[in-house]
Scaffold this motif. Structure first.
Motif, PDB file in Angstrom:
ATOM      1  N   VAL A  75       0.841  -1.195   0.000  1.00 58.76           N
ATOM      2  CA  VAL A  75       0.000   0.000   0.000  1.00 58.76           C
ATOM      3  C   VAL A  75       0.878   1.249   0.000  1.00 58.76           C
ATOM      4  CG1 VAL A  75      -1.865   1.194   1.165  1.00 58.76           C
ATOM      5  CG2 VAL A  75      -1.734  -1.279   1.290  1.00 58.76           C
ATOM      6  N   SER A  76       1.860   1.296   0.909  1.00 58.19           N
ATOM      7  CA  SER A  76       2.680   2.504   1.021  1.00 58.19           C
ATOM      8  C   SER A  76       3.402   2.810  -0.286  1.00 58.19           C
ATOM      9  CB  SER A  76       3.700   2.348   2.143  1.00 58.19           C
ATOM     10  OG  SER A  76       3.060   2.369   3.386  1.00 58.19           O
ATOM     11  N   LEU A  77       4.024   1.773  -0.881  1.00 59.38           N
ATOM     12  CA  LEU A  77       4.769   2.016  -2.113  1.00 59.38           C
ATOM     13  C   LEU A  77       3.835   2.414  -3.249  1.00 59.38           C
ATOM     14  CD1 LEU A  77       7.465  -0.804  -2.094  1.00 59.38           C
ATOM     15  CD2 LEU A  77       7.797   1.623  -1.767  1.00 59.38           C
ATOM     16  N   SER A  78       2.658   1.762  -3.337  1.00 57.92           N
ATOM     17  CA  SER A  78       1.788   2.140  -4.452  1.00 57.92           C
ATOM     18  C   SER A  78       1.225   3.535  -4.240  1.00 57.92           C
ATOM     19  CB  SER A  78       0.684   1.116  -4.698  1.00 57.92           C
ATOM     20  OG  SER A  78       0.207   0.592  -3.506  1.00 57.92           O
ATOM     21  N   VAL A  79       0.970   3.921  -2.991  1.00 55.36           N
ATOM     22  CA  VAL A  79       0.561   5.306  -2.752  1.00 55.36           C
ATOM     23  C   VAL A  79       1.659   6.253  -3.228  1.00 55.36           C
ATOM     24  CG1 VAL A  79       0.189   7.043  -0.967  1.00 55.36           C
ATOM     25  CG2 VAL A  79      -1.029   4.904  -0.847  1.00 55.36           C
ATOM     26  N   GLY A  80       2.907   5.939  -2.862  1.00 54.20           N
ATOM     27  CA  GLY A  80       4.022   6.794  -3.262  1.00 54.20           C
ATOM     28  C   GLY A  80       4.104   6.950  -4.770  1.00 54.20           C
ATOM     29  N   LEU A 140     -16.091   9.495  -0.043  1.00 50.73           N
ATOM     30  CA  LEU A 140     -15.362   8.646  -0.990  1.00 50.73           C
ATOM     31  C   LEU A 140     -15.402   7.194  -0.550  1.00 50.73           C
ATOM     32  CD1 LEU A 140     -12.486  10.956  -1.936  1.00 50.73           C
ATOM     33  CD2 LEU A 140     -13.717   9.533  -3.536  1.00 50.73           C
ATOM     34  N   ARG A 141     -15.417   6.992   0.753  1.00 49.20           N
ATOM     35  CA  ARG A 141     -15.464   5.623   1.246  1.00 49.20           C
ATOM     36  C   ARG A 141     -16.774   4.966   0.816  1.00 49.20           C
ATOM     37  NH1 ARG A 141     -14.310   5.094   7.443  1.00 49.20           N
ATOM     38  NH2 ARG A 141     -12.263   5.807   6.789  1.00 49.20           N
ATOM     39  N   PHE A 149      -7.652   5.286  -0.775  1.00 47.70           N
ATOM     40  CA  PHE A 149      -6.481   5.283  -1.652  1.00 47.70           C
ATOM     41  C   PHE A 149      -6.594   6.406  -2.679  1.00 47.70           C
ATOM     42  CE2 PHE A 149      -4.064   4.003  -5.361  1.00 47.70           C
ATOM     43  CZ  PHE A 149      -2.869   3.604  -4.797  1.00 47.70           C
ATOM     44  N   ILE A 150      -7.769   6.464  -3.341  1.00 44.38           N
ATOM     45  CA  ILE A 150      -7.979   7.499  -4.362  1.00 44.38           C
ATOM     46  C   ILE A 150      -7.830   8.877  -3.735  1.00 44.38           C
ATOM     47  CG2 ILE A 150      -9.693   8.535  -5.899  1.00 44.38           C
ATOM     48  CD1 ILE A 150     -10.795   5.733  -6.353  1.00 44.38           C
ATOM     49  N   LEU A 151      -8.454   9.061  -2.571  1.00 44.98           N
ATOM     50  CA  LEU A 151      -8.421  10.368  -1.915  1.00 44.98           C
ATOM     51  C   LEU A 151      -6.988  10.782  -1.570  1.00 44.98           C
ATOM     52  CD1 LEU A 151      -9.947  12.698  -0.634  1.00 44.98           C
ATOM     53  CD2 LEU A 151     -10.127  11.371   1.451  1.00 44.98           C
ATOM     54  N   ILE A 152      -6.276   9.875  -0.895  1.00 44.77           N
ATOM     55  CA  ILE A 152      -4.930  10.232  -0.439  1.00 44.77           C
ATOM     56  C   ILE A 152      -4.008  10.519  -1.610  1.00 44.77           C
ATOM     57  CG2 ILE A 152      -2.861   9.267   0.669  1.00 44.77           C
ATOM     58  CD1 ILE A 152      -4.547   8.173   2.804  1.00 44.77           C
TER      59      ILE A 152
END
Lengths: 319, 386
Positions: free
Chosen positions: B175-180, B236-237, B247-250
């Protein structure tokens, strides 16, 4: 110079207005009800809720509320906190000293460490000291503040039991004993904040010095027979400070945002902690005010950086 | 450095895409460009002259200095001339060292960057392939095994609900890497578009877009992030489901608040590149504006963008974990590295491993990304020092 300052000030105004519109619009257009807490409360009937809503002006369209808010803001009336019914400004005034204390000391420490380390690194590039300092600086701004904070708590509070890990803001410094207690409780938050700032500052000072050390004027100074110390400190250092001072001014808002995390870790009841709590309580006036204060900080320190740049570097033309 | 390489560099410095020269008109431009090489390539020009550079069509030396010399170039017989021409053409035609192989050579010299690339590759492999190898269920609750220190069946210990920390850390890393990466892609796309339009179109458009950039730069990023996520989290949730919505929001919010530096970088490269002769040539040939922007100018401005993109991934990972750490990130059942820290901080005094592993991994990831970015900057953007 005066005209330049005036023009910059005039330009800062629309920026601040723009920011206030953006923040206000986000708040107003977002879902979520500031009176949501009353909805679940059976002792508040719907009519009373509607009356409160009307009374607070929440039924007006958002642009009318914005204009009202802005007019009040300019009069110095920042509204009341929804949650505690205390004027927002009072609430912020209560919290600000703790934040300023930690942030100010941390920034001072960062400057006192970062600049000398950067200078020594640049004077002896690729030496052992430089390699150590560069690595340290790199680690310093790569490690997230919340991790450093937790790590320090783990080592110094949990394992060694040397330092308190909860900040006691009721502590008044009256004598030596309370002073040492204050120093001890500030040690970890200040270290966390200063580590990050020292890292980026060291890199910046080093780069600025390296750029200026081979300059013609430095060679001239050496040719005149000046000592290396005088060349580095009186000539090269002063010229290298031009970009560094602007960076210092621009870094002030950053360190304030860093304080949000640090205050959360060490339970300091500063302005950042207030922001997080207000966001969780949907306390719109407080959130609005703090976000706006942060925006003002950014704009004001941008302005200061610009002006300082102009003062320090006479080559800059004002018009 | 060989002559071919230098010629290539010289043309590269003039922004002429030599490696793409296939058609004859482009070759003519190459020759023309060489003919009036500016001082940047002066060294090369004299070398070419010494080696008797002939214009292929006329068979006469191009260089004016050599023309004015009393004695004609040695071996100016048709036969030798032909071989010299052939040799020189062969040198131009030889596949030149590309910008990328040059960059790779410089990158390899940055030892920490190479080591970091290896570490980072290992981390990526760990979070992608890792869960396939380490089959423990990151969501399986087992109170009889709560807060176990690292041992053979749980190499990183277990958390308060008895879940395996290693499995959770691997899931959280995904999750962290894909967010990045996703946040970086949004920021880079926005920044490149805005910077490219501002730099290329110029005039009033430029002024408008740069005021917008200034406004965004003055926005207090972290408070605003907290605010946006807090306000839009629930809607969004409900629209996209708890995990994907957040995820989309962040990702959107981090991306939308971090494009400004890229826009400035791209704008300044576009401002200087659009004055170059190769753009003029493209205009003269009737190439469309959009094509010039993205096919001709953009590839020449890629270096700084790539560096900014790399560093952007690290910054986005930190931002995401700060949000999660403040309790405003992903929901509790989605372990991200920041969320794991947030959940684990209450057990810091008796189960530090729950906090130390995710924290260490964030640190390692960001450190390696920053070193890679540093190495890439040295490789792709040699003029900048910091």
């Amino acid at each position: 110079m005066g005209r330049y300052l005036l023009r910059r000030l005039l330009f800062a105004m629309p920026t601040l207005l723009g920011i206030s519109v953006v923040i206000f619009a986000i708040l107003a257009l977002a879902p979520g009800d500031p009176l949501a807490q009353f909805a679940a409360d059976p002792s508040v009937p719907p009519e009373v809720r509607d009356a409160i809503r009307e009374n607070l002006g929440l039924n007006d369209p958002w642009y009318i509320r914005y204009v009202k808010w802005l007019a009040a803001l300019l009069r110095g009336d920042w509204g009341y906190s929804f949650a505690s019914r205390v004027p927002v400004l009072d609430l912020i005034a209560q919290r600000l000293p703790q934040t300023l204390q930690v942030v100010g000391v941390a920034y001072l420490v960062a400057i006192l460490m970062g600049i000398p380390i950067g200078i020594i690194s640049a004077v002896r590039p690729y030496s052992l000291f430089d390699n150590l300092a560069t690595t340290f600086a790199f680690i310093g701004f790569s490690v997230p503040t919340f991790f450093t904070g937790l790590l320090l708590i783990l080592i110094f509070s949990v394992r060694l039991n040397w330092l308190p890990f909860i900040y006691d803001s009721t502590l008044r410094v009256t004598d030596w004993e309370t002073f040492t207690r204050q120093v001890r409780q500030m040690l970890m938050p200040v270290t966390v904040l200063a580590l990050f700032q020292t890292g980026s500052l060291t890199r910046f000072v080093r780069a600025a010095m390296l750029e200026n050390l081979p300059a013609d004027y430095a060679r001239t100074a050496r040719a005149k027979g000046l000592s290396e110390q005088a060349v580095v400190l009186r000539h090269v250092f002063r010229n290298s400070m031009i970009p560094v001072v602007t960076l210092l001014a621009l870094g002030v808002p950053t360190i304030f945002t860093g304080a949000i995390v640090t205050e959360q870790i060490f339970r300091i009841n500063g302005i950042g902690e207030l922001l997080i709590k207000s966001i969780q309580n949907s306390d719109t006036p407080v959130v609005m005010a703090i976000t706006f204060i942060f925006a003002v900080l950014v704009v004001v320190f941008n302005l200061i950086a610009d002006v300082l740049y102009g003062i320090l570097d006479p080559r800059i033309r004002y018009d | 450095m060989g002559e071919g390489g230098q010629l290539h560099h010289c043309l590269r410095a003039r922004g002429n895409p030599v490696s793409n020269t296939k058609s004859s008109w482009q070759f003519r431009i190459v020759v023309a460009v060489i003919a009036h090489c500016d001082d940047m390539c002066g060294n090369l020009q004299s070398k070419i002259c010494n080696r008797k550079w002939y214009n292929a069509s006329q068979g006469a030396p191009i260089s004016g200095t050599q023309m004015s010399e009393a004695n004609p170039p040695v071996g100016n017989t048709p036969a030798t001339r032909a071989t010299v021409v052939a040799a020189t053409l062969a040198q131009v035609a030889r596949p030149p060292r590309s910008l990328w192989s040059d960059a790779w050579r410089r990158f390899r010299r940055h030892r920490m960057a190479v080591a970091s690339a290896v570490v980072f590759a290992f981390l990526v492999l760990g979070v992608t392939v890792g869960p396939l190898v380490w089959r423990a269920d990151p969501r399986k609750i087992d109170f009889s095994r709560s807060l176990l220190p690292p041992n053979r069946s749980h190499p990183m210990g277990t958390d308060d609900l008895g879940r395996d920390v290693l499995a959770r850390v691997m899931l959280g890393g995904r999750v962290s890497l894909s967010v990045g990466v996703a946040a970086m892609l949004i920021a880079i796309t926005l920044g490149t578009l805005i910077g490219a339009v501002a730099g290329f179109v110029g005039g009033r458009m430029d002024g408008l877009l740069m005021r917008l950039t200034d406004l965004f730069l003055a926005l207090p990023v972290v408070p605003l992030l907290l605010l946006l996520i807090f306000l839009f989290r629930d809607s969004l949730r409900s629209a996209f489901g708890p995990e994907r919505g957040i995820f989309i929001l962040i990702v959107t919010v981090i991306g939308a608040l971090n494009w400004m530096t890229v826009a400035r970088l791209v704008r300044s490269s576009f401002l200087s590149l659009k004055q170059k002769e190769f753009v003029e040539a493209a205009h003269a040939l009737g190439v469309g504006e959009i094509t010039i922007m993205f096919r001709h100018i953009l590839p020449n401005a890629l270096g700084p963008i790539i560096v900014a993109a790399t560093l952007g991934v690290g910054a986005a990972i930190i931002t995401e974990s700060v949000l999660s750490f403040l309790g405003l990130g992903f929901p509790p059942d989605t372990p991200t590295w920041g969320r794991l820290l947030y959940d684990g901080q209450n057990f810091l005094d008796f189960a530090p491993w729950v906090v130390l592993w995710p924290g260490f991994l964030i640190f390692l990831t960001v450190l390696s990304i920053n070193y890679i970015g540093d190495g890439l900057r040295d490789a792709l953007d040699p003029r900048s020092r910091l």
